[in-house]
Design a protein around this motif. Structure first.
Motif, short mmCIF file in Angstrom:
data_model
loop_
_atom_site.label_atom_id
_atom_site.label_comp_id
_atom_site.label_asym_id
_atom_site.label_seq_id
_atom_site.Cartn_x
_atom_site.Cartn_y
_atom_site.Cartn_z
N UNK A 10 0.86 -1.18 0.00
CA UNK A 10 0.00 0.00 0.00
C UNK A 10 0.89 1.23 0.00
N UNK A 11 0.71 2.10 -0.99
CA UNK A 11 1.39 3.39 -0.98
C UNK A 11 0.57 4.37 -0.15
N UNK A 12 1.27 5.15 0.71
CA UNK A 12 0.61 6.01 1.69
C UNK A 12 1.09 7.44 1.55
N UNK A 13 0.16 8.36 1.35
CA UNK A 13 0.45 9.78 1.40
C UNK A 13 0.05 10.29 2.78
N UNK A 14 1.01 10.83 3.53
CA UNK A 14 0.76 11.28 4.89
C UNK A 14 0.60 12.80 4.92
N UNK A 15 -0.28 13.25 5.78
CA UNK A 15 -0.58 14.67 5.89
C UNK A 15 0.68 15.47 6.20
N UNK A 16 0.94 16.50 5.39
CA UNK A 16 2.07 17.38 5.62
C UNK A 16 3.40 16.86 5.12
N UNK A 17 3.43 15.65 4.56
CA UNK A 17 4.68 15.06 4.07
C UNK A 17 4.56 14.82 2.58
N UNK A 18 5.48 15.37 1.79
CA UNK A 18 5.37 15.31 0.34
C UNK A 18 6.21 14.19 -0.26
N UNK A 19 6.46 13.16 0.54
CA UNK A 19 7.17 11.98 0.04
C UNK A 19 6.35 10.75 0.40
N UNK A 20 5.83 10.08 -0.61
CA UNK A 20 4.98 8.92 -0.39
C UNK A 20 5.76 7.79 0.28
N UNK A 21 5.13 7.15 1.27
CA UNK A 21 5.73 6.00 1.96
C UNK A 21 5.12 4.72 1.39
N UNK A 22 5.77 3.58 1.66
CA UNK A 22 5.32 2.31 1.08
C UNK A 22 5.30 1.23 2.15
N UNK A 23 4.14 0.67 2.39
CA UNK A 23 3.96 -0.47 3.27
C UNK A 23 3.89 -1.71 2.39
N UNK A 24 4.93 -2.56 2.44
CA UNK A 24 5.08 -3.63 1.47
C UNK A 24 4.72 -4.99 2.08
N UNK A 25 4.10 -5.81 1.27
CA UNK A 25 3.74 -7.16 1.67
C UNK A 25 4.96 -8.07 1.58
N UNK A 26 5.27 -8.87 2.63
CA UNK A 26 6.44 -9.76 2.56
C UNK A 26 6.27 -10.81 1.46
N UNK A 27 7.39 -11.20 0.86
CA UNK A 27 7.35 -12.20 -0.20
C UNK A 27 8.71 -12.86 -0.33
N UNK A 28 8.70 -14.10 -0.83
CA UNK A 28 9.97 -14.77 -1.12
C UNK A 28 10.46 -14.41 -2.52
N UNK A 29 9.64 -13.73 -3.28
CA UNK A 29 10.03 -13.35 -4.64
C UNK A 29 10.80 -12.05 -4.64
N UNK A 30 10.84 -11.42 -5.81
CA UNK A 30 11.57 -10.16 -5.97
C UNK A 30 10.89 -9.06 -5.16
N UNK A 31 11.68 -8.33 -4.38
CA UNK A 31 11.15 -7.25 -3.57
C UNK A 31 11.03 -5.98 -4.40
N UNK A 32 10.02 -5.17 -4.09
CA UNK A 32 9.78 -3.91 -4.78
C UNK A 32 10.09 -2.77 -3.82
N UNK A 33 10.83 -1.79 -4.29
CA UNK A 33 11.12 -0.61 -3.49
C UNK A 33 10.18 0.52 -3.87
N UNK A 34 9.75 1.27 -2.87
CA UNK A 34 8.89 2.42 -3.11
C UNK A 34 9.65 3.72 -3.17
N UNK A 35 10.96 3.66 -3.31
CA UNK A 35 11.77 4.88 -3.39
C UNK A 35 11.94 5.27 -4.86
N UNK A 36 11.64 6.55 -5.21
CA UNK A 36 11.58 6.96 -6.60
C UNK A 36 12.49 8.14 -6.94
N UNK A 37 13.52 8.40 -6.13
CA UNK A 37 14.39 9.51 -6.49
C UNK A 37 15.24 9.22 -7.72
#
Length: 456
Positions: free
Chosen positions: A58-85
């Motif tokens: 789940x991607x989360x936009x928090x009040x007052x913070x202009x950088x989206x956070x990412x709550x990721x589901x655990x997996x044995x497969x390839x991990x996905x990063x929510x960092x987009x810089x």
């Protein structure tokens, strides 16, 4: 048929050729004609494991913070990063805001680009139209807009972005407004297509009646608390991606509403404003055709009666991974014993802890009776299960299965730096959330990136 044209390939021969293509090209070939689509589907040439058919987080936009956070589901497969810089090359201390505005089938819409977190492919977007709506609002009223993303890899490798108006509102200094129906019989909207690489004006004609008249229905602006949408069978609810649209009335008059896609189609959840605990879940039944569309109540419960009384001082982490990103700011968050940013260490350590999580049986909570001073937030629908994601002001994310009334604790919702800087952000609150379905198909259109780089 042109008598000089070569005869079509037999299905078996065509399948041999198509199997040699990359997944993205197979998806494009599926759109050539019905015969090719039949060959692709019957022989399952388009690998299901590459399509957006699982929940990744789940991607989360928090009040007052202009950088989206990412709550990721655990997996044995390839991990996905929510960092987009990586989509904004240059000085890391001069990055623009990196904020998710919409999600559709694995693609995310940011201010400056569309990005696929699974493949780390991204495409720069040209500037939005200066006058974002070519169609002026009704006389005496103002209108704000939202931008939506439309993408279906099984239909086309291209994506579209639409700018849609919200319900117009009357400025406080205006005494009277001219009465008019809303939405109008014809909508003229800006639409960006990755196929052409440019914005264009597109006309949508309304099917059926309007929702009401202005300014009488201005109060309905309160119905949707945050950016909500659902994409199902080629339609973006409540507007289609074809050349027409229709109005679908909300299932009830009261409450705050949350629209989304789940296991069987489009759903709507409502939380009543007075108690903020009565949860209703509705299903949009349109199998009988557009003229007989109806909302069917699937679930109705006082959620406070089953919410557990968690010890939030002890419940620091959960099975899901909260990737904490703070790209820049007046303070850099460093570990005292290292010159590496603390939030980077947290992300990398947790990303390495890959394991399978049982979405039906792990971290199940015993029902309790939560006090009425709690405030429930609705985070979204699970796209493939009868599950909704909830949270409260005390920093936990819960998965609630409305068919079994089972609750599961997924983990914390607020990064540590966000909680520590409570005075800076004033209120800890989720302003928007996007359940994310990874798509592992190929690249985004290269034309957009190459042209944008030439302009730079």
């Amino acid at each position: 048929m042109d008598p000089a044209a070569p005869p079509p390939l037999p299905d078996d021969a065509l399948a041999v050729v198509l199997r040699r293509l990359a997944p993205r090209d197979i998806a494009a070939s599926r759109c050539v004609c019905k015969a090719w689509r039949r060959v692709v589907d019957d022989r399952r040439l388009l690998r299901a494991d590459l399509l957006p058919r699982s929940l990744g987080g789940i991607f989360l936009n928090l009040h007052g913070l202009w950088f989206t956070q990412f709550l990721a589901r655990p997996t044995t497969g390839a991990a996905v990063s929510g960092r987009f810089d990586y989509t904004v090359p240059g000085d890391p201390d001069r990055l623009p805001i990196i904020y998710v505005h919409d999600h559709c089938n694995g693609l995310l819409l940011l201010d400056h680009c569309v990005v696929n977190p699974a493949t780390r492919q991204w495409a720069l977007l040209p500037p939005r139209p200066e006058d974002r709506l070519p169609q002026p609002p009704p006389p005496g009223m103002d209108v704000s807009t939202d931008e939506y993303l439309v993408f279906d890899p099984t239909l086309s490798p291209d994506f579209e972005s639409l700018i849609l108006p919200r319900v117009p509102y009357k400025p406080s200094e205006i005494d009277e407004c001219e009465e008019s129906e809303w939405p109008p019989s014809t909508l003229i909207l800006p639409v960006f297509s990755s196929k052409t690489g440019s914005w264009e004006e597109r006309t949508f004609g309304r099917e059926g009646d309007a929702a009401g008249t202005l300014p009488g229905m201005v109060g309905s602006r309160r119905s949707f608390f945050r950016h909500q949408r659902g994409y199902w069978r080629g339609a973006l609810y409540n507007i289609t991606v074809r050349q027409y649209y229709r109005v679908i009335r909300l299932p009830t008059e009261d409450g705050e509403f949350y629209l989304g896609k789940s296991i069987k189609g489009i759903y709507c959840a409502s939380l009543f404003q007075e108690s903020q605990s009565q949860l209703q879940i509705w299903f949009l039944n349109d199998e009988c055709g557009h003229d007989q569309t109806e909302w069917v109540l699937k679930h109705d419960i006082d959620i406070f009666l089953i919410l557990p009384n968690l010890n939030y001082d002890e419940q620091c982490d959960g099975p899901w991974i909260l990737q904490e990103f703070y790209y820049w700011g007046p303070e850099r968050h460093y570990d005292e014993n290292s010159d590496v940013e603390v939030n980077e260490v947290i992300v990398e350590d947790k990303m390495e802890e890959k394991f399978e999580w049982d979405s039906d049986n792990d971290n199940v909570l015993e029902p309790g009776s939560r006090s009425n001073d709690s405030y429930i937030l609705f985070l979204g629908f699970h796209p493939y299960k009868e599950v909704v994601f909830l949270s409260d002001k005390f920093d936990r994310v819960l998965a609630y299965n409305w068919s079994s009334s089972k609750l599961q604790d997924l983990g914390k919702i607020f990064p540590k730096f966000y909680i520590d800087h409570d005075l800076q952000f004033h209120h800890r609150l989720v302003s928007a959330s996007f359940p994310y379905t990874p798509c592992w198909l190929g690249k985004l259109p290269e034309k957009l990136n190459s042209e944008a780089r030439l302009e730079d």
